[in-house]
Design an enzyme around this catalytic site. Structure first.
Site, PDB file in Angstrom:
ATOM      1  N   ASP A   1      84.492  21.084  14.144  1.00 27.52           N
ATOM      2  CA  ASP A   1      85.904  21.466  14.132  1.00 27.52           C
ATOM      3  C   ASP A   1      86.024  22.895  14.616  1.00 27.52           C
ATOM      4  O   ASP A   1      85.043  23.627  14.577  1.00 27.52           O
ATOM      5  CB  ASP A   1      86.428  21.442  12.689  1.00 27.52           C
ATOM      6  CG  ASP A   1      86.833  20.053  12.275  1.00 27.52           C
ATOM      7  OD1 ASP A   1      86.744  19.173  13.135  1.00 27.52           O
ATOM      8  OD2 ASP A   1      87.234  19.858  11.128  1.00 27.52           O
TER       9      ASP A   1
ATOM     10  N   ASP B   1      86.918  18.510   7.632  1.00 27.04           N
ATOM     11  CA  ASP B   1      87.485  18.997   6.373  1.00 27.04           C
ATOM     12  C   ASP B   1      88.613  18.104   5.887  1.00 27.04           C
ATOM     13  O   ASP B   1      88.858  18.003   4.722  1.00 27.04           O
ATOM     14  CB  ASP B   1      87.971  20.446   6.514  1.00 27.04           C
ATOM     15  CG  ASP B   1      88.867  20.610   7.723  1.00 27.04           C
ATOM     16  OD1 ASP B   1      89.229  19.577   8.337  1.00 27.04           O
ATOM     17  OD2 ASP B   1      89.216  21.748   8.070  1.00 27.04           O
TER      18      ASP B   1
ATOM     19  N   ASP C   1      89.047  12.863   8.402  1.00 29.30           N
ATOM     20  CA  ASP C   1      87.723  12.994   9.039  1.00 29.30           C
ATOM     21  C   ASP C   1      86.691  12.090   8.381  1.00 29.30           C
ATOM     22  O   ASP C   1      85.565  11.999   8.852  1.00 29.30           O
ATOM     23  CB  ASP C   1      87.209  14.447   8.938  1.00 29.30           C
ATOM     24  CG  ASP C   1      87.989  15.372   9.844  1.00 29.30           C
ATOM     25  OD1 ASP C   1      88.427  14.905  10.910  1.00 29.30           O
ATOM     26  OD2 ASP C   1      88.178  16.544   9.494  1.00 29.30           O
TER      27      ASP C   1
END
Length: 1176
Positions: free
Chosen positions: A470, A791, A795
């Site tokens: 990310d 997070d 996901d």
């Protein structure tokens, strides 16, 4: 809180309810039954019983605006009557259970059997004593010391097994304990916002009580049940309780019921807490679960339950709650599924793939075991034949019946020699070395901010070839600050001076930011002097509020002027809108709407813009294109996120159709466009450079716009200008990987992923598709090993699919943590690099240990074998062999497995799945050292007596005391192993074997310790160890021959491996063996199917749950306790039958147990168990 205290509460509750009903206008049971209603029923019920929500608030003695007074006495009383917001965790496995699990290891079982046979034989004294006529062909073989000390051998093997088992069990136990520690740490950190005494404060979730007024906002996981009393645009994902995937819109007059364990998907508001802990919906489900499981167990134990009579109500409440206490997980994991359950599934034997290392080790252990077996069989056969030929052919004796026991004794002795050879050949230090190495790494990784949830993830990480990361919070600091602004036709490259801006524009800007953001977002003064201000709530909003403070204005005054209750309408932010708008009523009765959002989206809706005088001017599409070119793109290319702030005025009559969002949020006037910087973490570029040098490709997957993403990727060093790589948006990615029918094709993904470095504006599904595409790709000869960071709740599927999933410890949602293998406690990318280093270190440590272990094994087996065949007696006695075997194994595994990692580990490429465990260099070292040791030992064996001028130990008569000759052989052998242990520290042919030896105190201690024990054994071991004390000069010779190992090591290092063509490597996985089961291919479709339709199966699972809610008798039993046993007995039988049904292919026969046993979140339950659960 202990397990019991909760059940005490419960039983007290039953008694106290009557006394306390007078204190509050409603009882615990009333509230519980109220929370079982849904939608319109609940509104009617509230009207009937309490008038309205305010009436309910009055009954619970709380104020909808000011909350509870917050006095200790009041809170304590509420906890006593309505319970605490705490669900006791499930009992961990006991140490004995862990010991039993560790005993299931195959090598250990072989050893146990050998040890028991050996023990039994040592105590067996056959009759018929010394019949001279039976011949003593091999009489010299067993001296008296051996006979007396025969049991030592078996005992020693059992001891070694005990050591291994205890260490393994202790490691599992401490891991479990650590994980529980983390769990409770996560829970303590989980806070929720409530209003107490008119103050908005954050308290730990466990401290919430019935009657609290809690503020809920986007992204929250509701910790209790409650009733919605005020707010806007609140949508909840209730799939974790109902299985319905559609988001449920909540409103005070249609459906005010908010349930624990559900997720707020958008909007914000306030709720009145009505049920906590075991009485909340999640708690009730856990209680039912716990009660039925506990009852199953009891049935198994007792066969039949006792029926309670008179005081049964109280007992049952206790009993049922005790069961709940045993079987429940803490509240937070309600939505991630029961952690323990998951671990059970994960450890089941149907793993889709063993971790790389386990696969290679199993294969190697089998190879070695087979070789050992063959050697020991040959030894026994040769000894038996030699004895038989010598006795019956050469000496022409008859087989006399009275001699049978004596011959049997000989054969048994030969068998023991064979078993000794086998024991020495099987490397039982292997499982130990692996366990120690992993456990040591996990412990140390904790210090490097990696909390490992699954041991094998640690070692898989060493083989990682790709990391999909990310951007926000992992590569960047997640501390947003406004650094550029475009206001009044001027592009300011830094924060403008407030006096330079038109007063009108400044006022509008401050109002638009302060009011059009969640009131839970705040910028508070720094904790310590000189620190940065604290950002609470949504980080982007905090960045904007910080901008207001930089403009020397206070956002709080604007908010106090228009408190949250007075906001007329709010269109909250969600991933589809990518904007947020708030409508306020002005004094003159007209309305004003403030909007903010992604600049490309809001600017499309703007028809005017404020000029330098603060007056609106027309804003045409071509002005917009120019602004994108001149302002927005330059900002994005600096890596800034651009946010546009705008407003619109409405007349008071006719009042606009607020629900018609498209007509409302349009025709806006742009106030300003700001560029928000989320700076790259200072340590990230270096960490990414290390990854690239180590042969790991880093890819960035982000929801940000492509220019911002590209700029950040360049700053991080993920891409370098001038290279050939791809940066694409999610839409484009999907267009390229799908065929005409819209199906994803692996060949298309294979064209993209090798060059892809940045995937921008991507959805969680894109992330999952990418990870799956890389893992399933057959384009490269090595299967890619992919690590993923995540997070968000969404996901989950990607984290589960990846080989190693990293969840963020700080920013991560509970769902993400549940799906992950490693939790990054500091959310920092550079911690991932440390994980890679530790992973590679585990691999190397085990290789070092193997190199050492196999040298000892080869030498010991050959010596025992040839010795037995030539002199009828092994020069190394069984007990000595075991000392070498057990102590060297166990100690060496400790010494070599605890080598700390060095940066040099990151200078090579990942080994990959097909690389053998024992490389050709290691093979060269093993054979080279074995040759040196064998030459020396045989020289000493056949010429030692002349060299040292002592009596020969060969063919010594029966019952002779231990000879110096054989003691010297034993001692030299041990010395050579000790110095070879230092050689084993390097496996890639390095010259300096002492490099960094003092960084590992364990190693030094063990080498010196082994040396000391060896002195004791030789000087004072006597008969049990078959040792005679040695003189100083003899000792010096032994040590000198040992040191020769180090010199010889340098000689071996000088021979280039490439010359030695005949060397084979061992212990590698071939491509075919990676997935042994044929069925996998059929099941693959099923898994993907489940992933694609994330929630289909869940709906079915949870229908069962609704059945329970209609089965009110079960719920009512909490009151009456009358039919409790019966109801649960019925239910537990269905539960036990279907306990194993995890992945059902035909969704017709889904049972209650599934509905109950997985109150999981959408992602955890429905991701189709892509990786670890395997396929039943």
């Amino acid at each position: 809180m202990g397990d019991m205290s909760n059940s005490d509460f419960y039983s007290k509750n039953q008694r106290n309810e009557a006394n306390h009903a007078s204190d509050f206008g409603c009882t615990l049971m009333e509230l519980r039954s109220l929370m079982e209603l849904r939608g319109n029923e609940s509104v009617v019920k509230i009207k009937e019983c309490y008038g309205d929500t305010d009436g309910l608030c009055r009954r619970l003695k709380t104020s909808p605006t000011e909350g509870l007074p917050g006095t200790l006495a009041d809170l304590e009383k509420r906890r006593q009557i309505f319970g605490q917001n705490f669900i006791p965790p499930k009992k961990p496995k006991t140490f004995l259970q862990l010991v039993w699990e560790a005993l299931q290891d195959v090598t250990l079982i072989i050893l146990e059997i050998a040890a028991i046979i050996s023990l039994g034989l040592s105590f067996y004294r056959p009759p018929g004593g010394d019949n001279e006529g039976c011949g003593g062909a091999a009489a010299g073989a067993e001296d008296e010391g051996e006979a007396e000390a025969g049991w030592i051998e078996g005992a020693a093997i059992l001891l070694s097994v005990v050591c291994v088992v205890l260490v393994t069990a202790f490691n599992d136990w401490s891991k479990e304990k650590q994980f529980r520690g983390l769990q409770s740490r996560i829970e303590q950190e989980q806070k929720f916002t409530v209003v107490r005494g008119s103050q908005v404060i954050q308290i730990p979730v466990a401290e919430l009580v019935v009657g609290d007024i809690a503020q809920v906002k986007y992204g929250d996981l509701l910790p209790t049940d409650g009733i919605f009393i005020q707010g806007n645009d609140l949508k909840i994902d209730e799939s974790s309780l109902t299985g319905e995937s559609d988001q449920v819109r909540k409103s005070v007059d249609k459906d005010p019921m908010l349930l624990s364990g559900t997720h707020v998907m958008e909007g914000s508001g306030r709720m009145l807490v009505t049920a906590v802990g075991v009485n909340s919906q999640t708690g009730i489900i856990f209680t039912l679960l716990g009660a039925s499981e506990a009852e199953d167990e009891k049935k198994d134990k007792k066969g039949k339950m006792q029926d309670g009579n008179v005081e049964s109500i109280q007992n049952k409440a206790k009993q049922q709650d005790g069961a709940a206490a045993m079987e429940m997980q803490p509240l937070k994991s309600a939505e991630g599924g029961d952690g323990e359950e998951k671990d059970k599934k994960k450890s089941n034997p149907h793993k889709k793939e063993k971790s790389v290392l386990q696969g290679k080790l199993t294969k190697l252990a089998v190879q070695i075991g087979k070789a050992g077996l063959v050697m020991s069989a040959i030894t026994v056969i040769i000894l038996v034949l030699y004895f038989a030929i010598d006795t019956f052919v050469v000496n022409k004796r008859q087989w006399l019946p009275e001699c049978t026991p004596i011959y049997i004794q000989y054969f048994v002795k030969f068998f023991i020699i064979g078993v000794t050879v086998l024991v020495v050949a099987v490397p039982e230090g292997l499982p130990l070395a692996v366990t120690i190495s992993l456990a040591y790494s996990v412990k140390k990784m904790m210090k490097d901010n990696n909390l490992v949830r699954h041991l094998d993830a640690c070692e898989t990480m060493g083989n990682a070839t790709a990391i999909c990361s990310d951007k926000t919070g992992t590569l960047t600091t997640n501390r947003m600050t406004v650094v550029q602004a475009y206001v009044g036709d001027v592009h300011y490259k830094e924060i403008p001076d407030p006096d330079a801006l038109p007063a009108k524009t400044l006022d509008l800007l401050v109002q638009a930011i302060a009011i059009n953001s969640a009131y839970t977002s705040k910028v508070l003064p720094a904790d310590k002097d000189g620190g940065l201000p604290r950002q609470v709530g949504n980080k982007t909003e905090c960045g904007l509020l910080g901008f207001v403070l930089d403009l020397k204005r206070d956002f709080q005054t604007a908010r106090n002027h228009i408190p949250e209750e007075k906001l007329y309408k709010v269109y909250t932010f969600n991933s589809v809108r990518k904007s947020m708008s708030t409508v306020v009523k002005l004094e003159d009765g007209s309305f004003r709407m403030y909007s903010k959002g992604a600049s490309e989206i809001i600017l499309k809706k703007c028809s005017r813009i404020l000029n330098e005088a603060g007056e609106p001017r027309i804003f045409r599409p071509r002005d917009r294109d120019e602004m994108v070119k001149k302002v927005i793109e330059p900002m994005a290319c600096d890596g800034l996120r651009t946010i546009c702030i705008a407003y619109r005025d409405f007349g008071m009559s006719p009042e606009p159709e607020w629900d018609n969002e498209n007509d409302i949020v349009t025709d806006l006037t742009c106030i300003s466009v700001v560029g928000i910087e989320d700076p790259v973490r200072p340590e990230v570029p270096e960490a990414i450079r290390k990854c690239q040098r180590a042969g790991i490709t880093v890819r960035m997957v982000t929801g940000d716009n492509i220019n911002t993403a590209r700029a950040i990727a360049i700053k991080c060093g993920i891409i370098h200008p001038g290279e050939d790589f791809l940066c694409i948006e999610g839409k484009e990615f999907n267009r390229r990987i799908r065929n005409e029918k819209g199906e994803i094709e692996q060949e298309r993904i294979d064209k993209i992923w090798p060059k892809l470095r940045v995937l921008a504006r991507s959805s969680p599904t894109d992330k999952h598709t990418l990870v799956k595409g890389i893992i399933d790709s057959t384009q490269v000869e090595q299967r890619q090993v992919v690590a993923v960071t995540g997070d968000g709740t969404n996901d989950g599927p990607a984290l589960k699919k990846a080989d190693v999933g990293f969840a963020m410890g700080i920013a991560g949602t509970d769902v993400a943590k549940e799906a992950s293998d490693i939790i990054l406690t500091d959310d920092n990318f550079s911690s991932i690099v440390k994980a890679v280093m530790w992973g590679r270190n585990v691999y190397d440590s085990i290789s070092k240990f193997l190199q050492f272990q196999l040298t000892v094994n080869v030498v010991a087996v050959i010596v025992a074998f040839t010795g037995a065949c030539i002199t009828q007696d092994s020069p190394l006695k069984a007990v000595q062999m075991l000392w070498v075997n057990l102590i060297m194994d166990t100690f060496a595994s400790l010494a070599l497995a605890t080598e700390p990692p060095t940066e040099s580990l990151l200078l090579r490429r990942p080994y990959g799945r097909n690389k053998p465990l024992i490389s050709r260099t290691m093979m060269k070292n093993i054979l080279g050292h074995a040759v040196y040791q064998l030459v020396l030992i045989f020289t000493l064996l056949f010429a030692g007596e002349e060299l040292f001028n002592i009596d020969s130990g060969r063919n010594a008569p029966l019952h002779s005391p231990p000879s110096e000759h054989y003691t010297i052989i034993f001692n030299t052998f041990v010395m050579m192993q000790l110095f070879n242990e230092i050689n084993a520290r390097k496996i890639h042919g390095e010259r300096n074997v002492f490099d960094g030896i003092f960084r590992n105190p364990i190693f030094c201690t063990i080498v010196l310790g082994t040396f000391a024990i060896q002195i004791v054994i030789v000087q004072f071991g006597g008969k049990p160890f078959s040792c005679a004390p040695l003189k100083l000069d003899q000792w010096m010779w032994c040590i000198f021959l040992g040191i020769g190992e180090l010199v010889w090591g340098q000689v071996i290092a000088s021979i280039p491996t490439s010359r030695l063509k005949f060397l084979k490597s061992a212990g590698h996985l071939t491509q075919k063996e990676e997935i042994p089961e044929e069925e996998l291919n059929e099941d693959m479709e099923e898994i993907d199917h489940a992933e694609r339709e994330l929630r289909r199966g869940q709906i079915l699972w949870f229908r069962g749950l609704n059945r329970i809610q209609t089965q009110i008798e079960v719920v009512n039993t909490f009151k009456s306790g009358a039919s409790f046993q019966g109801a649960l007995r019925r239910q537990s039988s269905t539960t036990s039958q279907n306990q194993d049904v995890t992945n059902i292919s035909s969704p017709s026969h889904v049972s209650l147990s599934n509905a109950l046993s997985s109150p999981t979140s959408t992602s955890a339950a429905a991701a189709g168990h892509p990786r670890r659960e395997g396929i039943p």
